[in-house]
Motif scaffolding. Structure first.
Motif, PDB file in Angstrom:
ATOM      1  N   SER A  38       7.311  10.739  12.240  1.00  0.00           N
ATOM      2  CA  SER A  38       5.955  10.735  12.788  1.00  0.00           C
ATOM      3  C   SER A  38       5.040  11.646  11.977  1.00  0.00           C
ATOM      4  O   SER A  38       3.886  11.295  11.688  1.00  0.00           O
ATOM      5  N   ALA A  39       5.540  12.819  11.600  1.00  0.00           N
ATOM      6  CA  ALA A  39       4.732  13.744  10.796  1.00  0.00           C
ATOM      7  C   ALA A  39       4.447  13.163   9.412  1.00  0.00           C
ATOM      8  O   ALA A  39       3.307  13.214   8.923  1.00  0.00           O
ATOM      9  N   LEU A  40       5.462  12.613   8.774  1.00  0.00           N
ATOM     10  CA  LEU A  40       5.276  12.050   7.434  1.00  0.00           C
ATOM     11  C   LEU A  40       4.306  10.871   7.459  1.00  0.00           C
ATOM     12  O   LEU A  40       3.372  10.790   6.647  1.00  0.00           O
ATOM     13  N   ALA A  41       4.514   9.946   8.394  1.00  0.00           N
ATOM     14  CA  ALA A  41       3.707   8.728   8.420  1.00  0.00           C
ATOM     15  C   ALA A  41       2.265   9.003   8.818  1.00  0.00           C
ATOM     16  O   ALA A  41       1.335   8.433   8.225  1.00  0.00           O
ATOM     17  N   ALA A 154       7.043   7.513  17.162  1.00  0.00           N
ATOM     18  CA  ALA A 154       6.784   6.651  16.015  1.00  0.00           C
ATOM     19  C   ALA A 154       6.075   5.362  16.431  1.00  0.00           C
ATOM     20  O   ALA A 154       5.354   4.756  15.626  1.00  0.00           O
ATOM     21  N   THR A 155       6.240   4.938  17.670  1.00  0.00           N
ATOM     22  CA  THR A 155       5.502   3.782  18.180  1.00  0.00           C
ATOM     23  C   THR A 155       4.009   4.067  18.197  1.00  0.00           C
ATOM     24  O   THR A 155       3.190   3.232  17.789  1.00  0.00           O
ATOM     25  N   GLY A 179      13.072   2.049  11.573  1.00  0.00           N
ATOM     26  CA  GLY A 179      14.358   2.662  11.873  1.00  0.00           C
ATOM     27  C   GLY A 179      14.267   3.697  12.973  1.00  0.00           C
ATOM     28  O   GLY A 179      15.157   3.802  13.829  1.00  0.00           O
ATOM     29  N   THR A 180      13.183   4.466  12.966  1.00  0.00           N
ATOM     30  CA  THR A 180      13.029   5.526  13.969  1.00  0.00           C
ATOM     31  C   THR A 180      12.884   4.948  15.369  1.00  0.00           C
ATOM     32  O   THR A 180      13.521   5.424  16.321  1.00  0.00           O
TER      33      THR A 180
END
Length: 422
Positions: A38-41, A154-155, A179-180
Motif C-alpha cells: 500500500s505504501a509503495l503503490a 491494497a483494495t 497478490g496482496t
C-alpha cells in the motif's frame, strides 16, 4: 514502479539538501505485505499524479531494515516483481522527526490511522489517512481520511489508482496489489470471512487490465508458502520472529512459535549454542518452542520443546504442561538430542499458543506471573489496530541473581509458594 523505487534514495537526499518538501507514505508497525505494498503503490501514484511537483513522494517501511528478513511473503513478492530490497527505505534510515522539525515533512498513513505514542510529535504532519479499519479518533479538518471496511488496504489503493489518469497503473504495481489482496482475503474465500465485494471487484479489475497476471490459486499458494518458509532464517531469527515473553519476579520465560517440525528445528547446525546465546543475551531463564507444521492435507501438527539450563525450572514447566487438564495437551514424549531440552508431540492440535500461555504463566508462580505480565515482542509487535506503543523489551531486563532464581524454581518444583520479592 521499478524505476520509481530505485530512484527513491537519491531523490530523498536531493530534497533534504535543497530543503524541499518530502511527502512520506508509511504503513503500520507490523509492516506486513498489505502495509508495504500500500505504501509503495500509493507513493508511486502520488508521484505520478500530484500537483505539487517539487515534493518528493517517499514510501517508508515502518520497521528497521534488519527486521525485513522476517517478512518472508513480502520479500518473496517484491523479489518476484523485480523490486530490490536494497532500494527500499526503512524507518531507521530516515529521520522523520528531524524532517518535521525542519518543516519539510508531509505524512500519509496507510493501513493504520493513529501513530503510536513515540510518534505523537508527527501527528500534525499527517495530511492523509487510508485505512480499512473503523476510525478510533477524528483527524484534523485539513486531513483527508478514507476509512472503509474492506479486506485489504491494497483494495483502497487500487480503487484510488483506478480513479486516476489512465496509464499510471503498470504491470508491476498491478501484480503487487493483486497478490496482496489475494493473500489478505484468503484467496477471496467467503468462508474465511475477510473478503468484501470491493476486494473481489479490485482483483477482477486488475486481471482485466493485465490478463497475463498469474492465476489466483497459484499466487495465493506461492505467497502462503513463502509466509511460512523460514529456511532462510538463522536460529536466532526463527526464535525472534514470533515471540512472547512471560515473567515473574525473578524468572523470564520466552515462548516462540516456530514454523517447522520439531525434529528439523532441533537438528539445525549449532542449534544448542545458538539457543544458549539467544537466551543469555536476552536474559531469559528458559524458553518454550511451540512448533506448527502442516501435512499434505493442510492439517496442523503441533510439537513442544522446553529448554532451560536450570533443571528445576525445566522440570517444573514440563510437569505443568504434562499435567494440565484445561485444556489437556495430550503430550507424548519425543527423543531429544539435548539433555537440557524436553521434547513432546502435542496430541491436541487445537491448543494454540494462546491457550498454552496461561499454563506457562501459572507454572512460573507468583502474582506477577498469574495475571501477566505478558510482553508481546513479535517483530514488529503485533499491532492492536496497528497502534503499538514502545516495545516493553526496549527497557533493559533487570539483573538476575542465580541464587534467587534457583531458590525460586526449587519452591515451584516442590509445590511451595514462591518467596516474596526482595
Amino acid at each position: 514502479m521499478e524505476r520509481f523505487v530505485e530512484g527513491n534514495r537519491a531523490v530523498l537526499q536531493e530534497h533534504v539538501q535543497r530543503h524541499q518538501e518530502i511527502h512520506v507514505v508509511m504503513g503500520n508497525e507490523a509492516c506486513d505485505l498489505d502495509s508495504t505494498v500500500s505504501a509503495l503503490a500509493l507513493a508511486y501514484f502520488l508521484a505520478k499524479t500530484s500537483p505539487a511537483p517539487k515534493a518528493a513522494f517517499i514510501p517508508v517501511l515502518n520497521i528497521p531494515r534488519a527486521d525485513f528478513a522476517f517478512r518472508m511473503e513480502t520479500t518473496f513478492l517484491l523479489q518476484e516483481q523485480g523490486i530490490p530490497a536494497t532500494c527500499l527505505i526503512f524507518r531507521d534510515e530516515i529521520d522523520l522527526g528531524g524532517l518535521h522539525h525542519a518543516g519539510l515533512l508531509s505524512l500519509t498513513l496507510v493501513d493504520h490511522h493513529v501513530l503510536p505514542g513515540a510518534d505523537t510529535a508527527l501527528e500534525e504532519a499527517v495530511v492523509e489517512v487510508l485505512d480499512h479499519r473503523p476510525l478510533e479518533r477524528d483527524r484534523a479538518p485539513g486531513c483527508q481520511v478514507t476509512a472503509e471496511l474492506v479486506g485489504s488496504c491494497a483494495t483502497l489503493v487500487t480503487e484510488r489508482i483506478a480513479q486516476g489518469p489512465p496509464g499510471v497503473l503498470d504491470r508491476t504495481t498491478a501484480a503487487l496489489l493483486h497478490g496482496t489482496i489475494l493473500l489478505d482475503c484468503v484467496n477471496l474465500s467467503p468462508a474465511a470471512g475477510k473478503v468484501t465485494p470491493r476486494d473481489v471487484a479490485c482483483v477482477s479489475l486488475l486481471e482485466a487490465r493485465f490478463p497475463e497476471l498469474p492465476a489466483r490459486d497459484a499466487v495465493f499458494e506461492a505467497l502462503q508458502a513463502a509466509k511460512f518458509d523460514v529456511s532462510g532464517l538463522t536460529t536466532e531469527q526463527m526464535l525472534r520472529k514470533d515471540l512472547k515473553v512471560l515473567s515473574s519476579d525473578e524468572l523470564v520465560l520466552a515462548v516462540s512459535a516456530i514454523y517447522v517440525d520439531l525434529e528439523t528445528f532441533l537438528r539445525r547446525p549449532g542449534f544448542l549454542q545458538d539457543l544458549d546465546a539467544f537466551c543469555q543475551a536476552q536474559g531469559y531463564t528458559g524458553l518454550v518452542a511451540m512448533t506448527i507444521s502442516f501435512n499434505e492435507r493442510n492439517e496442523p501438527s503441533r510439537q513442544l520443546a522446553v529448554y532451560s539450563q536450570c533443571e528445576t525450572l525445566r522440570t517444573a514447566v514440563c510437569r505443568a504442561l504434562e499435567e494440565v487438564t484445561t485444556p489437556s495437551l495430550h503430550l507424548q514424549p519425543l527423543p531429544s538430542p539435548w539433555s537440557c531440552v524436553g521434547a513432546y508431540a502435542q496430541g491436541n492440535a487445537l491448543a494454540s499458543r494462546k491457550k498454552v500461555l496461561p499454563i506457562l504463566r501459572a507454572a512460573l508462580g507468583g502474582p506477577g506471573a498469574a495475571g501477566g505480565p505478558e510482553e508481546e515482542v513479535v517483530l514488529p509487535p503485533t499491532p492492536m489496530n496497528s497502534l503499538v506503543e514502545e516495545c516493553p523489551l526496549a527497557q533493559a531486563v533487570p539483573p538476575l541473581c542465580p541464587q534467587d532464581v534457583l531458590e525460586r524454581v526449587s519452591r515451584i518444583a516442590a509445590g511451595q509458594p514462591p518467596s516474596s520479592p526482595k
